[in-house]
Scaffold this active site. Structure first.
Site, short mmCIF file in Angstrom:
data_model
loop_
_atom_site.label_atom_id
_atom_site.label_comp_id
_atom_site.label_asym_id
_atom_site.label_seq_id
_atom_site.Cartn_x
_atom_site.Cartn_y
_atom_site.Cartn_z
N THR A 10 0.34 -7.55 -3.48
CA THR A 10 0.43 -7.90 -2.09
C THR A 10 -0.77 -7.54 -1.39
OG1 THR A 10 1.26 -5.49 -1.58
CG2 THR A 10 3.01 -7.34 -1.97
N GLN A 12 -5.14 -7.86 -1.26
CA GLN A 12 -6.15 -9.01 -1.11
C GLN A 12 -6.44 -9.62 -2.40
OE1 GLN A 12 -10.75 -9.36 0.58
NE2 GLN A 12 -10.59 -8.16 -1.14
N ASP A 63 6.05 1.45 -8.04
CA ASP A 63 4.93 2.33 -7.51
C ASP A 63 4.16 2.80 -8.43
OD1 ASP A 63 4.98 3.70 -4.47
OD2 ASP A 63 3.76 4.42 -6.10
N LEU A 85 -4.38 -3.41 -9.99
CA LEU A 85 -5.09 -3.67 -8.86
C LEU A 85 -4.49 -2.76 -7.83
CD1 LEU A 85 -5.32 -7.49 -8.46
CD2 LEU A 85 -6.80 -5.99 -9.97
N THR A 132 -14.93 0.49 -9.70
CA THR A 132 -15.37 0.17 -8.43
C THR A 132 -17.02 0.49 -8.38
OG1 THR A 132 -15.58 0.96 -5.92
CG2 THR A 132 -14.18 2.21 -7.72
N GLU A 134 -17.88 2.22 -5.98
CA GLU A 134 -17.85 3.61 -5.37
C GLU A 134 -18.06 4.77 -6.26
OE1 GLU A 134 -16.97 4.97 -2.01
OE2 GLU A 134 -18.02 3.32 -1.71
N TYR A 156 -11.45 9.12 -3.09
CA TYR A 156 -11.07 7.74 -3.75
C TYR A 156 -12.11 7.64 -5.10
CZ TYR A 156 -11.57 2.59 -4.16
OH TYR A 156 -11.49 1.31 -4.75
N LYS A 160 -10.92 7.22 -9.00
CA LYS A 160 -11.34 6.30 -9.80
C LYS A 160 -12.36 6.29 -10.85
CE LYS A 160 -9.54 2.47 -7.60
NZ LYS A 160 -8.88 1.17 -8.28
P1 NAP Z 1 -6.03 -3.70 -1.19
O1 NAP Z 1 -6.14 -5.09 -0.47
O2 NAP Z 1 -5.91 -2.51 -0.35
O3 NAP Z 1 -4.56 -3.72 -1.94
C1 NAP Z 1 -4.02 -2.66 -2.55
C2 NAP Z 1 -2.79 -2.98 -3.23
O4 NAP Z 1 -2.16 -1.85 -4.01
C3 NAP Z 1 -1.67 -3.35 -2.15
O5 NAP Z 1 -0.81 -4.38 -2.75
C4 NAP Z 1 -0.82 -2.17 -1.70
O6 NAP Z 1 0.53 -2.42 -1.49
C5 NAP Z 1 -0.77 -1.70 -3.43
N1 NAP Z 1 -0.40 -0.21 -3.53
C6 NAP Z 1 -1.14 0.78 -2.92
N2 NAP Z 1 -0.63 2.04 -3.35
C7 NAP Z 1 0.20 1.71 -4.30
C8 NAP Z 1 1.19 2.50 -4.89
N3 NAP Z 1 1.26 3.92 -5.13
N4 NAP Z 1 1.99 1.95 -5.95
C9 NAP Z 1 2.09 0.44 -6.03
N5 NAP Z 1 1.10 -0.32 -5.36
C10 NAP Z 1 0.49 0.36 -4.35
O7 NAP Z 1 -7.13 -3.54 -2.20
P2 NAP Z 1 -8.10 -4.87 -2.71
O8 NAP Z 1 -9.12 -4.76 -1.95
O9 NAP Z 1 -7.03 -6.05 -3.12
O10 NAP Z 1 -8.57 -4.05 -4.13
C11 NAP Z 1 -7.73 -4.27 -5.42
C12 NAP Z 1 -8.08 -3.01 -6.22
O11 NAP Z 1 -9.44 -3.07 -6.51
C13 NAP Z 1 -8.15 -1.70 -5.77
O12 NAP Z 1 -7.57 -0.88 -6.82
C14 NAP Z 1 -9.25 -1.31 -5.24
O13 NAP Z 1 -9.55 0.16 -5.50
C15 NAP Z 1 -10.15 -1.97 -6.13
N6 NAP Z 1 -11.76 -2.50 -5.77
C16 NAP Z 1 -11.60 -3.15 -4.49
C17 NAP Z 1 -12.75 -3.72 -4.29
C18 NAP Z 1 -13.02 -4.47 -2.97
O14 NAP Z 1 -14.17 -4.67 -2.46
N7 NAP Z 1 -11.90 -5.06 -2.23
C19 NAP Z 1 -13.90 -3.31 -5.11
C20 NAP Z 1 -13.87 -2.51 -5.99
C21 NAP Z 1 -12.62 -2.00 -6.57
P3 NAP Z 1 0.89 -2.48 0.02
O15 NAP Z 1 0.36 -3.74 0.27
O16 NAP Z 1 2.30 -2.30 -0.13
O17 NAP Z 1 -0.04 -1.71 0.94
N1 GDD Z 2 -14.12 1.01 7.44
C1 GDD Z 2 -15.34 1.07 8.10
N2 GDD Z 2 -15.11 1.15 9.44
N3 GDD Z 2 -16.43 1.14 7.47
C2 GDD Z 2 -17.59 1.37 8.48
C3 GDD Z 2 -17.18 1.32 9.68
C4 GDD Z 2 -16.08 1.03 10.26
O1 GDD Z 2 -15.99 1.13 11.50
N4 GDD Z 2 -18.70 1.51 10.32
C5 GDD Z 2 -19.56 1.64 9.20
N5 GDD Z 2 -18.65 1.63 8.20
C6 GDD Z 2 -19.39 1.73 6.94
C7 GDD Z 2 -18.84 2.61 6.01
O2 GDD Z 2 -19.27 4.12 6.37
C8 GDD Z 2 -19.23 2.37 4.46
O3 GDD Z 2 -20.44 2.49 4.34
C9 GDD Z 2 -19.46 0.71 4.80
O4 GDD Z 2 -19.43 0.31 6.19
C10 GDD Z 2 -18.18 -0.12 4.09
O5 GDD Z 2 -16.99 0.67 4.23
P1 GDD Z 2 -15.54 -0.22 3.97
O6 GDD Z 2 -15.67 -1.58 4.48
O7 GDD Z 2 -14.53 0.84 4.42
O8 GDD Z 2 -15.66 -0.35 2.42
P2 GDD Z 2 -16.18 0.93 1.10
O9 GDD Z 2 -17.59 0.43 0.67
O10 GDD Z 2 -16.10 2.16 1.67
O11 GDD Z 2 -15.15 0.65 0.12
C11 GDD Z 2 -14.84 -0.61 -0.29
O12 GDD Z 2 -15.36 -1.01 -1.10
C12 GDD Z 2 -15.31 -0.15 -2.40
C13 GDD Z 2 -16.30 -0.93 -3.65
O13 GDD Z 2 -17.44 -0.36 -3.25
C14 GDD Z 2 -13.28 -0.49 -0.59
O14 GDD Z 2 -12.73 -1.89 -0.85
C15 GDD Z 2 -12.82 0.10 -2.04
O15 GDD Z 2 -11.49 0.30 -2.45
C16 GDD Z 2 -13.87 -0.36 -2.85
O16 GDD Z 2 -13.77 0.34 -4.08
#
Ligand code: NAP
Ligand code: GDD
Length: 382
Positions: A10, A12, A63, A85, A132, A134, A156, A160
């Site tokens: 569910t 992104q 879950d 994911l 990630t 991160e 987080y 990871k």
């Molecule tokens: P997202 O939009 O936050 O989606 C997270 C998904 O995990 C949602 O479907 C959520 O369900 C589900 N979830 C959360 N906790 C759960 C649990 N305890 N059991 C089962 N499902 C659970 O994240 P995303 O951006 O698609 O990212 C996908 C994965 O890639 C994540 O693992 C994230 O940490 C990792 N990642 C993301 C990025 C990025 O920039 N987007 C970069 C690097 C790694 P609900 O819809 O019910 O909340």
């Molecule tokens: N969310 C958020 N909100 N971030 C902010 C804001 C704000 O108002 N203002 C500044 N930032 C800065 C955060 O401090 C961070 O440095 C940067 O914007 C990106 O924040 P997020 O978009 O929340 O993403 P993230 O980089 O912390 O984490 C995302 O990317 C990771 C991969 O590097 C998430 O998708 C993680 O799940 C993923 O692993």
């Protein structure tokens, strides 16, 4: 027909990946959490009634914190590929919910790996772990590649980190086809609303439509390597198609500050903003407007309202969005993915912002219409 199981369907990435796999002819199973409201908005266009025969999308309640549930689903589904994911994916929120984050994001993948091993599916099932950028946290090398040492900076990232290494360990210990995609930030119109890019594109759209006056942000100087989620799910798939499992950095190699992202988002609709002041006093002011561009992107009827905002503040800083420990910069070197997977991103930062702005303008117009009573009354007792 290949069978894939996606946790976090569910979210992104889950939404884009399921569509991508269904188009490739997969039967896709997804794990979703029970919620008091529908939480399948992002995949509703793929949903099929349970009475349809030979469905390509099948959802299961589950879950990541429940091993028996995961084991049962994996046994039932007998997947060729598992894409893990699911995660509590918000870095700032992980400081508030560290134990839960460790359980879901760290132990979650262990439960999956162990289930695959115990069910004797090691030869059949390939596993993708959503690792990630991160992990690099306080970066030890620029740009970051597969060999760069990790230095996590949040609960987080620490969770990871465990997930990354347990995936490597199961690969080495049991010969599993288990791989990490070390994905740098990727965004899209489906991005969660509290991540910075989506927060900005939504706020810019609302400001343009006269629905909102000023957005409050955290650290404007941090820098990220942003790509489009559509490109990144192609990489996930490619990683599992390799003969041998391995770990890959997926990134664009271009880094942008939050400040510049905001400038570009306003620029997309013909608005120029200038930043002035420092730290918590920093603000962005509207300094100019390209009326033709604004009319084309937002709509001519909104020009007058926006014109009145010239000289006014549209962005401020609120320290509540600062993190106890920050990741100041991330930029990836995806040479290995380019060479071994043939992966290249199609979207650059400008195309990404255009896609997100177009989508949020449409959404916000719909929202404004609803608030005027267009679709349904919002007050339950009237
Ligand atoms: P997202 O939009 O936050 O989606 C997270 C998904 O995990 C949602 O479907 C959520 O369900 C589900 N979830 C959360 N906790 C759960 C649990 N305890 N059991 C089962 N499902 C659970 O994240 P995303 O951006 O698609 O990212 C996908 C994965 O890639 C994540 O693992 C994230 O940490 C990792 N990642 C993301 C990025 C990025 O920039 N987007 C970069 C690097 C790694 P609900 O819809 O019910 O909340
Ligand atoms: N969310 C958020 N909100 N971030 C902010 C804001 C704000 O108002 N203002 C500044 N930032 C800065 C955060 O401090 C961070 O440095 C940067 O914007 C990106 O924040 P997020 O978009 O929340 O993403 P993230 O980089 O912390 O984490 C995302 O990317 C990771 C991969 O590097 C998430 O998708 C993680 O799940 C993923 O692993």
């Amino acid at each position: 027909m290949k069978v894939a199981l996606i946790t976090g369907i569910t979210g992104q990435d889950g939404a884009y990946l399921s569509e991508y796999l269904i188009k490739k002819g997969y039967e896709v199973h997804g794990i979703k959490r029970r919620s008091s409201l529908f939480n399948t908005d992002r995949i509703d266009h793929l949903y099929q009634d349970p009475h349809v025969q030979d469905r390509s999308l099948i959802l299961h309640y589950g879950d990541l914190t429940d091993s028996m549930n995961l084991t049962r689903i994996i046994e039932e589904v007998q997947p060729d590929e598992i894409y893990n994911l699911a995660a509590m994916s918000h870095v700032k929120v992980s400081f508030d919910t560290p134990e839960y984050t460790a359980n879901a994001d760290g132990l979650g993948v262990l439960r999956i790996l162990e289930a695959v091993r115990l069910l004797r599916l090691v030869e059949k099932t390939r596993i993708y772990q959503a690792s990630t950028s991160e992990l690099y946290g306080l970066v030890q090398e620029v740009p970051q590649r597969e060999t760069t040492p990790f230095y996590p900076r949040s609960p987080y990232a620490a969770a990871k980190l465990y997930a990354y290494w347990i995936t490597v360990n199961y690969r080495e210990a049991y010969g599993m086809h288990a791989s990490n995609g070390i994905l740098f930030n990727h965004e899209s119109p489906l991005r969660g609303e509290t991540f910075v890019t989506r927060k900005v594109t939504r706020a810019v759209a609302r400001i343009a439509l006269g629905m909102y006056t000023k957005m409050f942000m955290g650290n404007l100087s941090s820098r990220r390597d942003w790509g489009h989620a559509k490109d990144y799910v192609r990489a996930m798939y490619a990683i599992l198609q390799q003969e041998k499992p391995s770990d890959y950095v997926i990134a664009t190699g271009v880094m942008t500050t939050i400040r510049d992202f905001i400038r570009k988002a306003f620029g997309e609709i013909g608005i120029k903003v200038d930043f002035k002041g420092k730290c918590t006093e920093e603000v962005a002011i509207v300094t100019a407007m390209d009326k033709i561009r604004f009319g084309e992107t937002v709509g001519e009827e909104y020009i007058q309202g926006m014109e009145k905002r010239i000289g006014e503040e549209v962005v401020g800083v609120d320290p509540q969005y600062f993190r106890p420990t920050e990741v100041e910069m991330l930029i990836g070197d995806a040479s290995k993915a380019r060479e071994q997977l043939g992966w290249e991103p199609k979207y650059g930062i400008d195309a990404l912002i255009k896609d997100m702005m177009e989508s949020d303008l449409l959404l916000m117009k719909k929202d404004a219409y609803i608030k005027k009573g267009g679709y349904r009354a919002l007050n339950y007792f009237e």
